[in-house]
Write a protein that holds these residues in place. Structure first.
Motif, PDB file in Angstrom:
ATOM      1  N   GLY A 160      34.100 -10.079  38.202  1.00  0.00           N
ATOM      2  CA  GLY A 160      33.049 -10.916  37.630  1.00  0.00           C
ATOM      3  C   GLY A 160      33.393 -12.389  37.523  1.00  0.00           C
ATOM      4  O   GLY A 160      32.501 -13.240  37.503  1.00  0.00           O
ATOM      5  N   SER A 161      34.678 -12.706  37.524  1.00  0.00           N
ATOM      6  CA  SER A 161      35.053 -14.090  37.225  1.00  0.00           C
ATOM      7  C   SER A 161      34.702 -15.064  38.339  1.00  0.00           C
ATOM      8  O   SER A 161      34.628 -16.268  38.115  1.00  0.00           O
ATOM      9  CB  SER A 161      36.547 -14.177  36.919  1.00  0.00           C
ATOM     10  N   THR A 162      34.477 -14.593  39.554  1.00  0.00           N
ATOM     11  CA  THR A 162      34.150 -15.531  40.635  1.00  0.00           C
ATOM     12  C   THR A 162      32.692 -15.409  41.090  1.00  0.00           C
ATOM     13  O   THR A 162      32.340 -15.792  42.193  1.00  0.00           O
ATOM     14  CB  THR A 162      35.068 -15.334  41.862  1.00  0.00           C
ATOM     15  N   LEU A 163      31.849 -14.895  40.187  1.00  0.00           N
ATOM     16  CA  LEU A 163      30.429 -14.751  40.542  1.00  0.00           C
ATOM     17  C   LEU A 163      29.658 -16.051  40.348  1.00  0.00           C
ATOM     18  O   LEU A 163      29.809 -16.729  39.335  1.00  0.00           O
ATOM     19  CB  LEU A 163      29.782 -13.697  39.644  1.00  0.00           C
ATOM     20  N   ALA A 197      28.698 -13.264  57.791  1.00  0.00           N
ATOM     21  CA  ALA A 197      27.728 -13.862  56.875  1.00  0.00           C
ATOM     22  C   ALA A 197      28.463 -14.700  55.832  1.00  0.00           C
ATOM     23  O   ALA A 197      29.659 -14.513  55.633  1.00  0.00           O
ATOM     24  CB  ALA A 197      26.937 -12.754  56.190  1.00  0.00           C
ATOM     25  N   PRO A 198      27.746 -15.589  55.160  1.00  0.00           N
ATOM     26  CA  PRO A 198      28.420 -16.349  54.099  1.00  0.00           C
ATOM     27  C   PRO A 198      28.691 -15.467  52.886  1.00  0.00           C
ATOM     28  O   PRO A 198      27.865 -14.626  52.536  1.00  0.00           O
ATOM     29  CB  PRO A 198      27.405 -17.442  53.733  1.00  0.00           C
ATOM     30  N   SER A 199      29.849 -15.651  52.291  1.00  0.00           N
ATOM     31  CA  SER A 199      30.155 -15.053  50.991  1.00  0.00           C
ATOM     32  C   SER A 199      30.434 -16.189  50.031  1.00  0.00           C
ATOM     33  O   SER A 199      30.811 -17.292  50.444  1.00  0.00           O
ATOM     34  CB  SER A 199      31.380 -14.149  51.076  1.00  0.00           C
ATOM     35  N   PHE A 200      30.248 -15.905  48.757  1.00  0.00           N
ATOM     36  CA  PHE A 200      30.373 -16.965  47.753  1.00  0.00           C
ATOM     37  C   PHE A 200      31.347 -16.547  46.669  1.00  0.00           C
ATOM     38  O   PHE A 200      31.280 -15.426  46.170  1.00  0.00           O
ATOM     39  CB  PHE A 200      29.003 -17.266  47.147  1.00  0.00           C
ATOM     40  N   ARG A 201      32.237 -17.439  46.310  1.00  0.00           N
ATOM     41  CA  ARG A 201      33.189 -17.172  45.236  1.00  0.00           C
ATOM     42  C   ARG A 201      33.303 -18.434  44.379  1.00  0.00           C
ATOM     43  O   ARG A 201      33.630 -19.500  44.907  1.00  0.00           O
ATOM     44  CB  ARG A 201      34.585 -16.829  45.790  1.00  0.00           C
ATOM     45  N   ALA A 202      33.047 -18.259  43.085  1.00  0.00           N
ATOM     46  CA  ALA A 202      33.171 -19.410  42.178  1.00  0.00           C
ATOM     47  C   ALA A 202      34.653 -19.618  41.860  1.00  0.00           C
ATOM     48  O   ALA A 202      35.109 -19.381  40.754  1.00  0.00           O
ATOM     49  CB  ALA A 202      32.360 -19.166  40.910  1.00  0.00           C
ATOM     50  N   GLU A 203      35.385 -20.048  42.879  1.00  0.00           N
ATOM     51  CA  GLU A 203      36.830 -20.232  42.741  1.00  0.00           C
ATOM     52  C   GLU A 203      37.112 -21.559  42.057  1.00  0.00           C
ATOM     53  O   GLU A 203      36.684 -22.599  42.536  1.00  0.00           O
ATOM     54  CB  GLU A 203      37.508 -20.278  44.121  1.00  0.00           C
ATOM     55  N   THR A 204      37.875 -21.505  40.981  1.00  0.00           N
ATOM     56  CA  THR A 204      38.233 -22.755  40.327  1.00  0.00           C
ATOM     57  C   THR A 204      39.580 -23.256  40.830  1.00  0.00           C
ATOM     58  O   THR A 204      39.971 -24.377  40.549  1.00  0.00           O
ATOM     59  CB  THR A 204      38.290 -22.585  38.793  1.00  0.00           C
ATOM     60  N   SER A 205      40.266 -22.382  41.583  1.00  0.00           N
ATOM     61  CA  SER A 205      41.592 -22.800  42.062  1.00  0.00           C
ATOM     62  C   SER A 205      41.449 -23.808  43.192  1.00  0.00           C
ATOM     63  O   SER A 205      40.694 -23.597  44.132  1.00  0.00           O
ATOM     64  CB  SER A 205      42.383 -21.588  42.533  1.00  0.00           C
ATOM     65  N   THR A 207      43.072 -24.881  46.026  1.00  0.00           N
ATOM     66  CA  THR A 207      44.160 -24.590  46.960  1.00  0.00           C
ATOM     67  C   THR A 207      43.694 -24.931  48.365  1.00  0.00           C
ATOM     68  O   THR A 207      42.541 -25.266  48.584  1.00  0.00           O
ATOM     69  CB  THR A 207      44.515 -23.086  46.954  1.00  0.00           C
ATOM     70  N   SER A 208      44.628 -24.835  49.298  1.00  0.00           N
ATOM     71  CA  SER A 208      44.261 -25.109  50.693  1.00  0.00           C
ATOM     72  C   SER A 208      43.657 -23.874  51.345  1.00  0.00           C
ATOM     73  O   SER A 208      43.420 -23.857  52.537  1.00  0.00           O
ATOM     74  CB  SER A 208      45.507 -25.554  51.447  1.00  0.00           C
ATOM     75  N   ARG A 209      43.426 -22.800  50.562  1.00  0.00           N
ATOM     76  CA  ARG A 209      42.938 -21.536  51.137  1.00  0.00           C
ATOM     77  C   ARG A 209      41.603 -21.073  50.577  1.00  0.00           C
ATOM     78  O   ARG A 209      41.096 -20.046  51.018  1.00  0.00           O
ATOM     79  CB  ARG A 209      43.928 -20.426  50.814  1.00  0.00           C
ATOM     80  N   HIS A 210      41.073 -21.779  49.599  1.00  0.00           N
ATOM     81  CA  HIS A 210      39.856 -21.291  48.946  1.00  0.00           C
ATOM     82  C   HIS A 210      38.664 -22.206  49.137  1.00  0.00           C
ATOM     83  O   HIS A 210      38.738 -23.404  48.894  1.00  0.00           O
ATOM     84  CB  HIS A 210      40.097 -21.095  47.445  1.00  0.00           C
ATOM     85  N   LEU A 211      37.565 -21.604  49.542  1.00  0.00           N
ATOM     86  CA  LEU A 211      36.283 -22.292  49.572  1.00  0.00           C
ATOM     87  C   LEU A 211      35.380 -21.560  48.592  1.00  0.00           C
ATOM     88  O   LEU A 211      35.636 -20.401  48.251  1.00  0.00           O
ATOM     89  CB  LEU A 211      35.678 -22.203  50.979  1.00  0.00           C
ATOM     90  N   THR A 212      34.306 -22.198  48.147  1.00  0.00           N
ATOM     91  CA  THR A 212      33.350 -21.461  47.310  1.00  0.00           C
ATOM     92  C   THR A 212      32.302 -20.784  48.190  1.00  0.00           C
ATOM     93  O   THR A 212      31.705 -19.804  47.795  1.00  0.00           O
ATOM     94  CB  THR A 212      32.666 -22.409  46.306  1.00  0.00           C
ATOM     95  N   GLU A 213      32.081 -21.333  49.388  1.00  0.00           N
ATOM     96  CA  GLU A 213      31.196 -20.700  50.369  1.00  0.00           C
ATOM     97  C   GLU A 213      32.002 -20.528  51.645  1.00  0.00           C
ATOM     98  O   GLU A 213      32.469 -21.513  52.200  1.00  0.00           O
ATOM     99  CB  GLU A 213      29.985 -21.608  50.627  1.00  0.00           C
ATOM    100  N   TYR A 214      32.210 -19.304  52.049  1.00  0.00           N
ATOM    101  CA  TYR A 214      32.969 -19.087  53.284  1.00  0.00           C
ATOM    102  C   TYR A 214      32.284 -18.038  54.141  1.00  0.00           C
ATOM    103  O   TYR A 214      31.417 -17.308  53.664  1.00  0.00           O
ATOM    104  CB  TYR A 214      34.417 -18.691  52.977  1.00  0.00           C
ATOM    105  N   TRP A 215      32.664 -17.995  55.404  1.00  0.00           N
ATOM    106  CA  TRP A 215      32.064 -17.022  56.321  1.00  0.00           C
ATOM    107  C   TRP A 215      32.955 -15.803  56.387  1.00  0.00           C
ATOM    108  O   TRP A 215      34.158 -15.899  56.607  1.00  0.00           O
ATOM    109  CB  TRP A 215      31.811 -17.653  57.686  1.00  0.00           C
TER     110      TRP A 215
END
Ligand code: 4AD
Ligand code: MG
Length: 423
Positions: A160-163, A197-205, A207-215
């Motif tokens: 739930g934390s990255t919704l 498809a795009p996936s979404f993660r409300a990442e607060t980190s 980093t060089s590896r995290h997007l909030t919208e990625y394929w």
């Protein structure tokens, strides 16, 4: 005259050519102007003299032009050929271009809509396009159907934390973290399915590896074993790397990528170890991780240094993995991560799916979820449940690895992170 792409004109190498594109660099001397022109395929130097001189002298970078002239070999020119311009047609005179040499990463991010024209970004976007093409081809050649799941969803799947919450008329919904729960339902119709498809993660980190919208390239397959799933992951990555090495030699060169480092991943078998074995390898290097703790970036990077191909880590502790992963022994799950070489982190997350409805409910409750909201999902375990599994691959992580990028942000046209969402 028929326009050639610059790559075609360079191939032709002599005689009359007509090209069109944008001014990439310009340099005026007393009696001639050098215009380096680019299009999507390459760059070529053009020399303008005599009665066209005055017109050419005024042109600023990124002006668009059509050019006719004679092309000939010239070792001094950036791509080995030069065009003597006989006709210069100015399509649009650009204003002074804001991007000059040596600008900060932040400035280039603000001007992303223009920076996307750079040779570096153009090369990356071409590699990315090859990667997408390879994914489609791989799955279709193996008899998979392409299936689309909803982006607006009512439940979490990966915690739930990255919704991302979306106001939905009088209700609320979430942006998809994964297609998985819907894919598992569709599987009972199609048996072998995939999507990109795009996936979404409300990442607060940050980093060089995290997007909030990625394929997200995901697959789900019925009847197959845990080993088959690992084979699919390995075969897919090999297929992609092989394809890029074949199609994108020029782009990898522009990016300065050392392809020797990529080649093993196109043909060698990938290393497969269990989580417990990973802890032992890490222990030898002085990393003391308690059994049951998830691997962090530092540990993943250390493991990735030990091999020249991706490493598949299986049988993680139950507590660190999602609720849907099938229980193996009491404490581990039939899940695996594929960690990329050279410190590119987790490229793929995968698992055999839990089919025991009571275990699923129990694990949902442990994570603070109300199983009532998952009835649509639990129904898949009530009507003809079969063994099945699947995985998800972060396409930008794969592109970043293949291109050798410092940040995942350059692996997509317009990156979205917590701090960067414009333009
Ligand atoms: O490991 P994850 O969270 O697994 C799933 O979503 C499963 N439901 C997939 C499945 O079995 N169908 O995510 C899968 C992959 C990761 O291995 C990583 O490559 C990528 O998605 N990923 C991200 N990429 C960029 N930015 C983020 N914030 C990412 N989060 C995950
Ligand atoms: Mg994961």
């Amino acid at each position: 005259m028929k326009y050639l792409t610059i790559a075609e004109a360079l191939d032709k190498g002599k005689g009359k050519v007509a090209i069109r594109g944008w001014i990439y660099r310009e340099r005026s001397l007393k009696d001639k102007v050098f215009l380096v022109v680019r299009d999507s395929t390459d760059i070529v130097q053009c020399v303008v003299k005599d009665k066209l001189y005055d017109q050419a002298k005024e042109l600023l970078i990124e002006s668009s032009v059509k050019i006719e002239g004679t092309i000939r070999a010239d070792k001094r020119a950036p791509t080995g050929f030069e065009i003597d311009v006989e006709k210069l047609d100015i399509v649009h005179k650009a204003e002074k271009y804001p991007i000059t040499k040596d600008q900060s990463i932040e400035f280039l991010a603000d001007k992303r809509h223009l920076w996307i024209r750079s040779r570096k970004m153009t090369a990356i976007l071409k590699v990315r396009s090859s990667v997408f093409g390879a994914i489609h081809e791989f799955f279709r050649s193996k008899g998979f159907y392409e299936f689309q799941s909803p982006i607006l969803q009512t439940t979490q799947c990966e915690g739930g934390s990255t919704l991302f919450e979306v106001k939905y008329f009088k209700d609320k919904m979430f942006l998809a973290q994964t297609w998985q729960l819907y894919a598992e339902a569709a599987l009972f119709a199609l048996e072998k399915i995939y999507t990109i498809a795009p996936s979404f993660r409300a990442e607060t980190s940050k980093t060089s590896r995290h997007l909030t919208e990625y394929w997200h390239a995901e697959m789900e397959v019925a009847w197959e074993s845990f080993e088959d799933l690992q084979d699919y992951a390995e075969d897919l990555l090999q297929f992609i790397v092989k394809r890029v090495l074949k199609e994108c030699k020029k782009e990898l060169k522009i990016l300065g990528r050392d392809i020797k480092k990529l080649e093993p991943s196109a043909k060698k078998k990938y290393k497969r170890i269990t989580y417990s074995e990973a802890l032992k390898l890490l222990d030898k290097k002085g990393f003391k991780l308690k059994w049951g703790k998830d691997l962090r970036t530092v540990e993943e990077d250390e493991l990735s240094k030990m091999f020249d191909v991706p490493v598949i880590i299986t049988h993680y502790p139950k507590e660190v993995k999602a609720f849907y992963m099938k229980e193996d022994k009491k404490e581990t799950v039939l899940g695996f991560d594929v960690i990329g070489p050279e410190g590119y982190g987790e490229l793929i997350g995968a698992s055999e799916r839990e089919v025991d409805i009571d275990k699923l409910k129990k694990r949902l409750k442990e994570q603070g979820e109300d199983p009532k909201h998952y009835e649509y999902y639990l129904d898949t375990r009530r009507y003809g449940s079969v063994p099945h599994g699947g995985f998800g691959m972060g396409v930008e992580r794969v592109v970043a690895w293949i291109c050798g990028l410092d940040s995942i942000k350059d692996a997509i046209g317009f990156p979205r992170t917590m701090l960067r969402f414009k333009p």
